[in-house]
Design a protein around this motif. Structure first.
Motif, mmCIF file in Angstrom:
data_model
loop_
_atom_site.group_PDB
_atom_site.id
_atom_site.type_symbol
_atom_site.label_atom_id
_atom_site.label_comp_id
_atom_site.label_asym_id
_atom_site.label_seq_id
_atom_site.Cartn_x
_atom_site.Cartn_y
_atom_site.Cartn_z
ATOM 1 N N CYS A 132 0.783 -1.143 -0.166
ATOM 2 C CA CYS A 132 -0.022 0.068 -0.081
ATOM 3 C C CYS A 132 0.832 1.257 0.029
ATOM 4 N N GLN A 135 1.995 1.832 -3.547
ATOM 5 C CA GLN A 135 0.825 2.199 -4.330
ATOM 6 C C GLN A 135 0.576 3.802 -4.028
ATOM 7 N N GLN A 136 0.574 4.158 -2.948
ATOM 8 C CA GLN A 136 -0.049 5.457 -2.450
ATOM 9 C C GLN A 136 1.122 6.296 -2.814
ATOM 10 N N GLY A 138 4.087 5.871 -4.727
ATOM 11 C CA GLY A 138 4.487 5.639 -5.977
ATOM 12 C C GLY A 138 6.001 6.032 -6.255
ATOM 13 N N CYS A 152 6.426 -1.449 -6.136
ATOM 14 C CA CYS A 152 5.309 -2.280 -6.644
ATOM 15 C C CYS A 152 4.005 -2.503 -5.902
ATOM 16 N N GLY A 153 2.967 -2.318 -6.251
ATOM 17 C CA GLY A 153 1.682 -2.329 -5.802
ATOM 18 C C GLY A 153 1.003 -3.665 -5.930
ATOM 19 N N SER A 156 0.277 -5.596 -8.979
ATOM 20 C CA SER A 156 1.521 -6.178 -10.073
ATOM 21 C C SER A 156 2.407 -7.201 -9.559
ATOM 22 N N LEU A 177 2.683 -0.448 -10.912
ATOM 23 C CA LEU A 177 1.904 0.393 -10.047
ATOM 24 C C LEU A 177 0.116 0.457 -10.491
ATOM 25 N N THR A 179 -3.415 -0.433 -10.714
ATOM 26 C CA THR A 179 -4.368 -0.972 -9.760
ATOM 27 C C THR A 179 -5.618 -1.624 -10.241
ATOM 28 N N THR A 218 -5.089 2.620 -2.669
ATOM 29 C CA THR A 218 -3.985 1.784 -2.746
ATOM 30 C C THR A 218 -4.509 0.392 -3.283
ATOM 31 N N ARG A 219 -5.572 0.149 -3.333
ATOM 32 C CA ARG A 219 -5.982 -1.331 -3.840
ATOM 33 C C ARG A 219 -6.709 -1.303 -4.969
#
Ligand code: SAM
Ligand code: SF4
Length: 495
Positions: A132, A135-136, A138, A152-153, A156, A177, A179, A218-219
């Motif tokens: 998270c 993702q948040q 980046g 990496c989120g 991926s 990244l 989603t 984030t997801r």
């Protein structure tokens, strides 16, 4: 189960058996890290040099059960690629942090870990931020911590081998990244840490948009996995000896089968329970709005569906629930509780609560306390509100001072502790089926969970096998667990 500021392992005695059993394997290509603007020298190892070494990874997980399970997927992907898992940063060629950003403290922990690594990093080591925070934040992570190589989120993770290959080919920084893919469900291999309870993500992301929550960012949006693919995995798990599965999703009961079969969540629960060899089916987390009578009926009629529901309320005040955009009122929530309490089978109930949401008055907080009395939860995870980036509640005025949040949290935890103590004491003298999950160092002491997800510490003079199911009689209780003794066959049959 009274927990504050810690969502991890909500329902687990953590049984971690770190693998370390990956195939001896190699990475192809050069080891990573070309000459960088930070002046870090590129390692001069060749493919052959590297081949002589063991490619290893260290993986640390922060946050919720979904993150724990994502880490199992990441570990599976890397083990299949020939990496070996190690238990220290020093022994690893790739260091990965699977991160959580649900509250500020969790996100800060990650940056402090990255800070620790800065000066300890060897030239031949890679560092990756997953989950998270990745993702948040980046690519901003590369600015804040320029020694990071991979961001990496969770959507991926299937691409991890490709991303690592890019690093091995000399790329300094790579990202994954996206989603909105559903690739996250089906990593080819998942390495499972818990030898008895297997986790399966059935729905990813969230469309609910609670005003305090980063998860939709984030997801990504909600994506359900096809029922056929879920059932196929459950059959494989049963074949591998698992008897208990836990279906995971941020709003697990919002599941909508994307295939022509169009299974509802309650139908999926029954279908999973019918897989030969499966004895317990758990699910978390349920959203109150989507919790219908059909799920209660599945629990009433199918004994394999465990008698436990985690149903986060967040606040007992309708005014605060509105500001949180939770999509139900206090009364509507209490109707769901009444429906669960009226079930033919006794269902254990747990929840999540946030205290100190902006604008929460003393009266609002009193309503949360009175909701505890009304709901009679068997467990509660309680959190102080934490303002998060990109969330609508950042704009709400009337922030509650930290000391006041702490005061409310302490009051709430104390009240819930007493409720749990009283509820658990009422179970003294009753018998429950327990799965044996751990052996204490103390002689003849074992532990496990009931179907209602209560922790049971019990005595048995026999050599029990982990993973077996036993009947245990409760002899005493604490707010967080039951204490029992194994029932003999004679006692079970009333001889
Ligand atoms: N999807 C679940 C639901 O709807 O309740 C919960 C997901 S979240 C990972 C777990 C819990 O973290 C939430 O139920 C909430 O209590 C808490 N949480 C989420 N955002 C928070 C924030 N900004 N501050 C404090 N607690 C938060
Ligand atoms: Fe976050 Fe609300 Fe979605 Fe749960 S339902 S993940 S709290 S936005």
């Amino acid at each position: 189960m009274i927990n504050s500021d810690n969502m991890a392992n909500s329902f687990d005695i953590s049984v971690h058996s770190l693998a370390g059993n990956g195939r001896d394997g190699l990475c192809s290509g050069r080891l990573p890290l070309a000459q960088t603007e930070e002046g870090r020298r590129a390692p001069s190892l060749t493919v052959d040099d590297h081949a002589k070494q063991q490619a290893t990874f260290y993986l640390e997980t922060f946050g919720c059960q979904m993150n724990e399970h994502d880490s199992e997927k990441v570990a599976g992907v890397l083990l299949a690629r020939g990496y070996k898992q190690v238990e220290s940063v020093e022994a690893a060629s790739v260091v990965l942090y699977n991160t959580c950003s649900i509250r500020e403290k969790a996100a800060q922990k990650v940056f402090s870990r990255l800070g620790e690594f800065r000066f300890a990093q060897r030239q031949d080591q890679l560092i990756g931020v997953l989950g998270c925070v990745a993702q948040q934040e980046g690519e901003k992570i590369f600015t804040r911590a320029p020694w990071v190589n991979l961001v990496c989120g969770s959507a991926s993770y299937r691409k991890l081998p490709q991303l690592l290959a890019e690093l091995e080919a000399g790329n300094r920084r790579v990202t994954g990244l996206e989603t909105d893919t559903d690739e996250t469900f089906e990593t080819e291999v998942t390495r499972r840490d818990n030898p008895w309870r297997a986790y399966l993500t059935i729905i990813e992301g969230c469309d609910k948009a609670c005003s305090y929550c980063v998860v939709p960012f984030t997801r990504g949006p909600e994506r359900s996995r096809s029922s056929a693919s879920i059932l196929e995995e459950v059959r494989k798990l049963a074949g591998a000896g698992y008897t208990e599965v836990q279906l995971l999703g941020q709003t697990v009961n919002s599941y909508a089968d994307p295939s022509a079969r169009g299974m509802r969540f309650s139908e999926l629960l029954v279908a999973v329970a019918e897989v030969q060899g499966i004895r317990r089916v758990r699910f978390t987390t349920s959203h109150p709005r989507d919790f219908g009578k059909d799920i209660v009926e599945a629990m009433e009629t199918v004994p394999e569906v465990c008698e436990h529901v985690h149903l986060p309320v967040q606040s007992g005040s309708t005014k605060v629930l509105r500001a949180m955009a939770r999509t139900y009122t206090r009364d509507e929530y209490l109707e769901k509780i009444a429906m669960l309490r009226a079930a033919k089978r006794e269902i254990s109930l747990t929840t999540d609560i946030i205290v100190g949401f902006p604008g929460e008055t003393d009266k609002d907080f009193e309503e949360t306390l009175s909701l505890l009395d009304a709901a009679q939860y068997d467990g509660a995870f309680s959190f102080k509100y934490s303002p998060r980036p990109n969330t609508p509640s950042l704009k709400i005025a009337d922030a509650i001072p930290e000391e006041e949040k702490s005061r409310r949290l302490a009051l709430l935890m104390e009240k819930q502790r007493e409720i749990q103590r009283a509820r658990n004491e009422k179970l003294v003298g009753r018998h429950f089926e327990v799965m044996v999950e751990g052996k204490s160092r103390r002689e003849n002491q074992w532990s496990g969970h009931t179907s209602s997800n209560k922790v049971m510490n019990f005595t048995s003079r026999e050599q029990e096998s982990l993973g077996d199911y036993l009947q245990v009689k409760v002899i005493s209780a604490t707010p967080n667990s039951l204490v029992g003794e194994k029932l003999s066959a004679a006692a079970i049959h009333g001889v």
